[in-house]
Design an enzyme around this catalytic site. Sequence first.
Site, PDB file in Angstrom:
ATOM      1  N   CYS A   1      -3.940   0.636  -2.806  1.00 35.52           N
ATOM      2  CA  CYS A   1      -3.872  -0.611  -2.036  1.00 35.52           C
ATOM      3  C   CYS A   1      -2.748  -1.512  -2.549  1.00 35.52           C
ATOM      4  O   CYS A   1      -2.345  -1.447  -3.720  1.00 35.52           O
ATOM      5  CB  CYS A   1      -5.185  -1.372  -2.148  1.00 35.52           C
ATOM      6  SG  CYS A   1      -6.599  -0.560  -1.389  1.00 35.52           S
TER       7      CYS A   1
ATOM      8  N   CYS B   1     -10.675  -3.512  -4.466  1.00 33.07           N
ATOM      9  CA  CYS B   1      -9.665  -4.474  -4.916  1.00 33.07           C
ATOM     10  C   CYS B   1     -10.293  -5.801  -5.327  1.00 33.07           C
ATOM     11  O   CYS B   1      -9.779  -6.487  -6.208  1.00 33.07           O
ATOM     12  CB  CYS B   1      -8.610  -4.679  -3.838  1.00 33.07           C
ATOM     13  SG  CYS B   1      -7.476  -3.274  -3.739  1.00 33.07           S
TER      14      CYS B   1
ATOM     15  N   GLU C   1       0.260   5.234   0.656  1.00 35.34           N
ATOM     16  CA  GLU C   1      -0.660   6.291   1.059  1.00 35.34           C
ATOM     17  C   GLU C   1      -0.232   7.630   0.474  1.00 35.34           C
ATOM     18  O   GLU C   1       0.855   7.772  -0.097  1.00 35.34           O
ATOM     19  CB  GLU C   1      -0.733   6.359   2.590  1.00 35.34           C
ATOM     20  CG  GLU C   1      -1.374   5.118   3.181  1.00 35.34           C
ATOM     21  CD  GLU C   1      -1.531   5.172   4.685  1.00 35.34           C
ATOM     22  OE1 GLU C   1      -2.243   4.320   5.216  1.00 35.34           O
ATOM     23  OE2 GLU C   1      -0.941   6.067   5.329  1.00 35.34           O
TER      24      GLU C   1
ATOM     25  N   CYS D   1     -10.145  -4.982   0.066  1.00 37.81           N
ATOM     26  CA  CYS D   1     -11.278  -4.056   0.138  1.00 37.81           C
ATOM     27  C   CYS D   1     -12.199  -4.298  -1.061  1.00 37.81           C
ATOM     28  O   CYS D   1     -11.857  -5.009  -2.008  1.00 37.81           O
ATOM     29  CB  CYS D   1     -10.786  -2.611   0.174  1.00 37.81           C
ATOM     30  SG  CYS D   1     -10.219  -1.979  -1.429  1.00 37.81           S
TER      31      CYS D   1
ATOM     32  N   GLU E   1      -2.943  -4.679  -3.168  1.00 34.54           N
ATOM     33  CA  GLU E   1      -3.426  -5.581  -4.217  1.00 34.54           C
ATOM     34  C   GLU E   1      -3.378  -4.893  -5.580  1.00 34.54           C
ATOM     35  O   GLU E   1      -3.033  -5.513  -6.597  1.00 34.54           O
ATOM     36  CB  GLU E   1      -4.869  -6.027  -3.925  1.00 34.54           C
ATOM     37  CG  GLU E   1      -5.029  -6.774  -2.627  1.00 34.54           C
ATOM     38  CD  GLU E   1      -5.386  -5.860  -1.445  1.00 34.54           C
ATOM     39  OE1 GLU E   1      -4.805  -4.751  -1.325  1.00 34.54           O
ATOM     40  OE2 GLU E   1      -6.223  -6.286  -0.639  1.00 34.54           O
TER      41      GLU E   1
ATOM     42  N   ASN F   1       0.841  -1.197   0.000  1.00 34.81           N
ATOM     43  CA  ASN F   1       0.000   0.000   0.000  1.00 34.81           C
ATOM     44  C   ASN F   1       0.875   1.245   0.000  1.00 34.81           C
ATOM     45  O   ASN F   1       1.961   1.268   0.580  1.00 34.81           O
ATOM     46  CB  ASN F   1      -1.029  -0.012   1.143  1.00 34.81           C
ATOM     47  CG  ASN F   1      -0.424  -0.102   2.518  1.00 34.81           C
ATOM     48  OD1 ASN F   1       0.596  -0.762   2.709  1.00 34.81           O
ATOM     49  ND2 ASN F   1      -1.043   0.538   3.483  1.00 34.81           N
TER      50      ASN F   1
HETATM   51 ZN   LIG Z   1      -8.047  -2.306  -1.796  1.00 37.10          ZN
END
Ligand SMILES: [Zn+2]
Length: 141
Positions: A61, A97, A52, A94, A63, A50
């Site tokens: 993310c 994803c 940010e 999430c 993924e 990830n």
């Molecule tokens: Zn995600």
Amino acid sequence: MSQTDPLTADLERLLTAARAARERAYAPYSRFLVGAAVLDDQGRVHAGCNVENAAYPQGVCAEAGALSAMVLAGSTHVRALVVVGAGPAWVTPCGGCRQKLREFAAPDTPVIVANEVEVQARFTLAQLLPQSFGPEHLERA
Ligand SMILES: [Zn+2]
């Protein structure tokens, strides 16, 4: 790849890659580090972490990063995904994803959730994203 479990031979490679990616995560705001790794149709592993951003919604993310690396390497087929978080709570992909994965993975594709020390849960993509919309819907339109 064994007959009984198509992931047995590759799971350790995926776990190692996802855990290493997690350690490279850029998460100065949440401090919630995530790593992911996908196995492609050529048996290659592609990892992501990830990333940010100070403008929070612009974060990416793990993924999504792994899928981007896979596409860059020339594959569009996911055979398995591993996501690694920390601690006892399962870090499942999430919603966004799950849909991103759906673009490149079949409904029975394994999605494995792990932490630093163990595999915690195993799903199929269809379990995480039932009755999903995918590329074939556009082919039929
Ligand atoms: Zn995600």
